[in-house]
Design a protein around this motif. Structure first.
Motif, PDB file in Angstrom:
ATOM      1  N   GLY A 109      18.201 101.034  60.816  1.00  0.00           N
ATOM      2  CA  GLY A 109      18.550 101.457  62.168  1.00  0.00           C
ATOM      3  C   GLY A 109      20.034 101.599  62.406  1.00  0.00           C
ATOM      4  O   GLY A 109      20.450 102.235  63.379  1.00  0.00           O
ATOM      5  N   SER A 110      20.838 100.996  61.543  1.00  0.00           N
ATOM      6  CA  SER A 110      22.293 101.085  61.670  1.00  0.00           C
ATOM      7  C   SER A 110      22.901 102.077  60.692  1.00  0.00           C
ATOM      8  O   SER A 110      24.112 102.105  60.502  1.00  0.00           O
ATOM      9  CB  SER A 110      22.929  99.695  61.447  1.00  0.00           C
ATOM     10  OG  SER A 110      22.530  98.795  62.451  1.00  0.00           O
ATOM     11  N   VAL A 111      22.051 102.873  60.057  1.00  0.00           N
ATOM     12  CA  VAL A 111      22.499 103.886  59.097  1.00  0.00           C
ATOM     13  C   VAL A 111      22.382 105.259  59.750  1.00  0.00           C
ATOM     14  O   VAL A 111      21.308 105.637  60.228  1.00  0.00           O
ATOM     15  CB  VAL A 111      21.655 103.841  57.806  1.00  0.00           C
ATOM     16  CG1 VAL A 111      22.118 104.911  56.828  1.00  0.00           C
ATOM     17  CG2 VAL A 111      21.740 102.453  57.166  1.00  0.00           C
ATOM     18  N   VAL A 130      32.884 103.392  66.632  1.00  0.00           N
ATOM     19  CA  VAL A 130      32.055 104.193  67.531  1.00  0.00           C
ATOM     20  C   VAL A 130      30.984 103.321  68.206  1.00  0.00           C
ATOM     21  O   VAL A 130      30.771 103.422  69.420  1.00  0.00           O
ATOM     22  CB  VAL A 130      31.411 105.369  66.774  1.00  0.00           C
ATOM     23  CG1 VAL A 130      30.358 106.051  67.639  1.00  0.00           C
ATOM     24  CG2 VAL A 130      32.473 106.380  66.360  1.00  0.00           C
ATOM     25  N   PHE A 131      30.314 102.476  67.431  1.00  0.00           N
ATOM     26  CA  PHE A 131      29.324 101.576  68.032  1.00  0.00           C
ATOM     27  C   PHE A 131      29.994 100.677  69.077  1.00  0.00           C
ATOM     28  O   PHE A 131      29.447 100.449  70.159  1.00  0.00           O
ATOM     29  CB  PHE A 131      28.660 100.704  66.958  1.00  0.00           C
ATOM     30  CG  PHE A 131      27.499 101.329  66.239  1.00  0.00           C
ATOM     31  CD1 PHE A 131      27.646 102.520  65.545  1.00  0.00           C
ATOM     32  CD2 PHE A 131      26.252 100.715  66.224  1.00  0.00           C
ATOM     33  CE1 PHE A 131      26.576 103.092  64.860  1.00  0.00           C
ATOM     34  CE2 PHE A 131      25.173 101.271  65.548  1.00  0.00           C
ATOM     35  CZ  PHE A 131      25.342 102.478  64.864  1.00  0.00           C
ATOM     36  N   THR A 132      31.179 100.141  68.748  1.00  0.00           N
ATOM     37  CA  THR A 132      31.874  99.232  69.661  1.00  0.00           C
ATOM     38  C   THR A 132      32.279  99.931  70.939  1.00  0.00           C
ATOM     39  O   THR A 132      32.083  99.399  72.047  1.00  0.00           O
ATOM     40  CB  THR A 132      33.113  98.634  68.973  1.00  0.00           C
ATOM     41  OG1 THR A 132      32.706  97.848  67.855  1.00  0.00           O
ATOM     42  CG2 THR A 132      33.909  97.763  69.927  1.00  0.00           C
ATOM     43  N   VAL A 133      32.856 101.114  70.817  1.00  0.00           N
ATOM     44  CA  VAL A 133      33.300 101.834  72.015  1.00  0.00           C
ATOM     45  C   VAL A 133      32.108 102.242  72.869  1.00  0.00           C
ATOM     46  O   VAL A 133      32.133 102.108  74.104  1.00  0.00           O
ATOM     47  CB  VAL A 133      34.144 103.062  71.618  1.00  0.00           C
ATOM     48  CG1 VAL A 133      34.424 103.937  72.846  1.00  0.00           C
ATOM     49  CG2 VAL A 133      35.458 102.613  70.978  1.00  0.00           C
ATOM     50  N   PRO A 271      21.205  91.527  67.539  1.00  0.00           N
ATOM     51  CA  PRO A 271      20.040  91.737  66.666  1.00  0.00           C
ATOM     52  C   PRO A 271      20.019  93.158  66.110  1.00  0.00           C
ATOM     53  O   PRO A 271      20.540  94.093  66.724  1.00  0.00           O
ATOM     54  CB  PRO A 271      18.849  91.482  67.595  1.00  0.00           C
ATOM     55  CG  PRO A 271      19.399  90.699  68.746  1.00  0.00           C
ATOM     56  CD  PRO A 271      20.817  91.135  68.906  1.00  0.00           C
ATOM     57  N   ASP A 272      19.381  93.320  64.957  1.00  0.00           N
ATOM     58  CA  ASP A 272      19.290  94.634  64.331  1.00  0.00           C
ATOM     59  C   ASP A 272      18.652  95.662  65.263  1.00  0.00           C
ATOM     60  O   ASP A 272      19.060  96.828  65.287  1.00  0.00           O
ATOM     61  CB  ASP A 272      18.476  94.545  63.034  1.00  0.00           C
ATOM     62  CG  ASP A 272      19.238  93.837  61.923  1.00  0.00           C
ATOM     63  OD1 ASP A 272      20.470  93.685  62.042  1.00  0.00           O
ATOM     64  OD2 ASP A 272      18.590  93.431  60.930  1.00  0.00           O
ATOM     65  N   MET A 273      17.652  95.242  66.052  1.00  0.00           N
ATOM     66  CA  MET A 273      16.983  96.179  66.957  1.00  0.00           C
ATOM     67  C   MET A 273      17.941  96.680  68.023  1.00  0.00           C
ATOM     68  O   MET A 273      17.898  97.849  68.422  1.00  0.00           O
ATOM     69  CB  MET A 273      15.764  95.523  67.600  1.00  0.00           C
ATOM     70  CG  MET A 273      14.595  95.298  66.652  1.00  0.00           C
ATOM     71  SD  MET A 273      13.140  94.608  67.483  1.00  0.00           S
ATOM     72  CE  MET A 273      12.753  95.913  68.644  1.00  0.00           C
ATOM     73  N   GLU A 274      18.846  95.809  68.482  1.00  0.00           N
ATOM     74  CA  GLU A 274      19.826  96.216  69.478  1.00  0.00           C
ATOM     75  C   GLU A 274      20.841  97.189  68.881  1.00  0.00           C
ATOM     76  O   GLU A 274      21.216  98.189  69.498  1.00  0.00           O
ATOM     77  CB  GLU A 274      20.533  94.974  70.039  1.00  0.00           C
ATOM     78  CG  GLU A 274      21.720  95.250  70.945  1.00  0.00           C
ATOM     79  CD  GLU A 274      21.329  95.878  72.273  1.00  0.00           C
ATOM     80  OE1 GLU A 274      22.248  96.248  73.022  1.00  0.00           O
ATOM     81  OE2 GLU A 274      20.118  96.011  72.548  1.00  0.00           O
ATOM     82  N   LYS A 275      21.274  96.918  67.654  1.00  0.00           N
ATOM     83  CA  LYS A 275      22.196  97.844  66.987  1.00  0.00           C
ATOM     84  C   LYS A 275      21.520  99.185  66.721  1.00  0.00           C
ATOM     85  O   LYS A 275      22.162 100.240  66.824  1.00  0.00           O
ATOM     86  CB  LYS A 275      22.693  97.224  65.683  1.00  0.00           C
ATOM     87  CG  LYS A 275      23.575  95.997  65.875  1.00  0.00           C
ATOM     88  CD  LYS A 275      23.960  95.392  64.534  1.00  0.00           C
ATOM     89  CE  LYS A 275      24.744  94.107  64.704  1.00  0.00           C
ATOM     90  NZ  LYS A 275      25.042  93.461  63.407  1.00  0.00           N
ATOM     91  N   ALA A 276      20.232  99.154  66.393  1.00  0.00           N
ATOM     92  CA  ALA A 276      19.506 100.400  66.172  1.00  0.00           C
ATOM     93  C   ALA A 276      19.423 101.219  67.463  1.00  0.00           C
ATOM     94  O   ALA A 276      19.543 102.447  67.439  1.00  0.00           O
ATOM     95  CB  ALA A 276      18.109 100.111  65.639  1.00  0.00           C
ATOM     96  N   ARG A 277      19.247 100.538  68.582  1.00  0.00           N
ATOM     97  CA  ARG A 277      19.221 101.247  69.867  1.00  0.00           C
ATOM     98  C   ARG A 277      20.569 101.911  70.132  1.00  0.00           C
ATOM     99  O   ARG A 277      20.635 103.078  70.556  1.00  0.00           O
ATOM    100  CB  ARG A 277      18.888 100.265  70.997  1.00  0.00           C
ATOM    101  CG  ARG A 277      18.778 100.934  72.366  1.00  0.00           C
ATOM    102  CD  ARG A 277      18.805  99.921  73.492  1.00  0.00           C
ATOM    103  NE  ARG A 277      20.050  99.171  73.532  1.00  0.00           N
ATOM    104  CZ  ARG A 277      21.206  99.657  73.987  1.00  0.00           C
ATOM    105  NH1 ARG A 277      21.280 100.908  74.424  1.00  0.00           N
ATOM    106  NH2 ARG A 277      22.286  98.907  74.020  1.00  0.00           N
ATOM    107  N   ILE A 278      21.656 101.177  69.886  1.00  0.00           N
ATOM    108  CA  ILE A 278      22.991 101.757  70.060  1.00  0.00           C
ATOM    109  C   ILE A 278      23.174 102.934  69.107  1.00  0.00           C
ATOM    110  O   ILE A 278      23.726 103.975  69.476  1.00  0.00           O
ATOM    111  CB  ILE A 278      24.073 100.688  69.831  1.00  0.00           C
ATOM    112  CG1 ILE A 278      23.967  99.586  70.893  1.00  0.00           C
ATOM    113  CG2 ILE A 278      25.472 101.304  69.847  1.00  0.00           C
ATOM    114  CD1 ILE A 278      24.844  98.378  70.610  1.00  0.00           C
ATOM    115  N   GLY A 279      22.680 102.758  67.869  1.00  0.00           N
ATOM    116  CA  GLY A 279      22.793 103.833  66.893  1.00  0.00           C
ATOM    117  C   GLY A 279      22.108 105.111  67.347  1.00  0.00           C
ATOM    118  O   GLY A 279      22.628 106.216  67.146  1.00  0.00           O
TER     119      GLY A 279
END
Length: 328
Positions: A109-111, A130-133, A271-279
């Motif tokens: 999800g973060s790729v 980009v994820f941070t901003v 969590p990975d799911m949260e990063k995937a949502r941002i992605g």
């Protein structure tokens, strides 16, 4: 039996200056369900890596061993339950650790695919910033078209990304930086105003310009009260780092009178799911900005992985503009 693959990683035990960094060899495991293994082309060097090296930013539980939060490269292996990614794909990825490496395991999800028009090497400078901003300026800060964003550290990796993304979204951008050259870079990539904080009073200048709706602050310390003073009513201050210290005494009355929001976050421990949502949000909104030329990674310098100490010396010196990359 298939031959074991190895990877170099970078450790910082015991913590300290750049000289404590060590390049070590480990066995590279196969990706598990929901994971991919990436053969690294480049790795981004970021301020959180410096803080971790100093011993003040422990990795979240379960994070891969070693420093590094973002990479670009080719998908080398795909685990079960992964859709849309295939061996050989050119990608960039956000990881929770171990990014300074030849091979890295990343949650699918973060790729993200390498954006069209961006060199695969340079794409390593995109994920962490980009994820941070996106998570802090657009979600946490709620920046809207026509509003004014004040970016501290405008020539940093985060700063250069925030300037470009805010301009792509139709915002007015004021940036602070520490030299005339860095201020010129901020204007070159889209800032409407740049302020040399070593020679100018950003508080006075921003106030004269009408104030800010959103502030992205990575300085902390005395900047917290100054940020409060320059905010417009209903403004939002988003803190992502504290170079001048996290503990401050502030007058909260203006916060109440202006109805301000003070918030902040870290990205790594989500969590990975949260990063995937941002992605997914980044892929939908920011990738088109990149592919149309509105946003691009600003690369300061590159170093071989074995020269990681030199890369961190440059990071520590603070003279860089944009991203520092390691090339395994």
């Amino acid at each position: 039996m298939s031959e074991q693959m190895t990877t170099r990683i970078v450790t910082a035990i015991p913590p300290g200056g750049p000289e404590v960094l060590k390049v070590e060899t480990r066995v590279s495991r196969k990706p598990g369900p929901g994971e991919v293994r990436i053969r690294t082309v480049a790795c981004g060097v970021n301020r959180p890596d410096q803080i971790e090296r100093l011993g003040f930013y422990p990795a979240p539980r379960g994070a891969p061993e070693g420093l590094g939060l973002e990479v670009s490269g080719h998908v080398e292996a795909v685990g079960a339950d992964v859709a849309g990614l295939h061996v050989g794909d050119e990608v960039c990825a956000l990881v929770a650790g171990g990014g300074y490496s030849d091979r890295v395991i990343a949650p699918a999800g973060s790729v993200l695919p390498c954006p069209n028009g961006v060199k695969l090497r340079d794409a390593a400078g995109l994920p962490e910033t980009v994820f941070t901003v996106w998570a802090n300026v657009f979600e946490g800060g709620g920046l809207q078209s026509g509003e004014t964003l004040l970016v501290h550290g405008g020539s940093s990796g985060i700063g250069t990304t925030a300037i470009q993304m805010a301009k792509a979204a139709g915002a007015i951008v004021i940036a602070t930086a520490g030299s005339a050259e860095k201020c010129a870079l901020c204007r070159e990539i889209g800032a409407d105003h740049s302020i040399n904080y070593r020679e100018q009073d950003f508080e006075a200048i921003v106030s004269e310009l009408g104030g800010a709706d959103v502030v992205l602050d990575m300085v902390g310390g005395e900047y917290v009260q100054k940020n409060i003073k320059v905010m417009k009513p209903m403004g939002r201050i988003v803190s992502i780092a504290f170079l001048q210290g996290a503990q401050v005494n502030i007058n909260f009355l203006p916060v109440m009178l202006k109805r301000l929001t003070l918030t902040g976050s870290t990205l790594r421990a989500r969590p990975d799911m949260e990063k995937a949502r941002i992605g997914r949000a980044v892929l939908e909104t920011v990738w088109p900005w990149i592919e149309s030329g509105k946003v691009s990674p600003v690369i300061d310098s590159t170093f071989a992985l074995d020269a990681v100490c030199s890369a961190h010396e440059r990071l520590d010196a603070g003279g860089h503009s944009g991203k520092i990359l390691l090339l395994p």
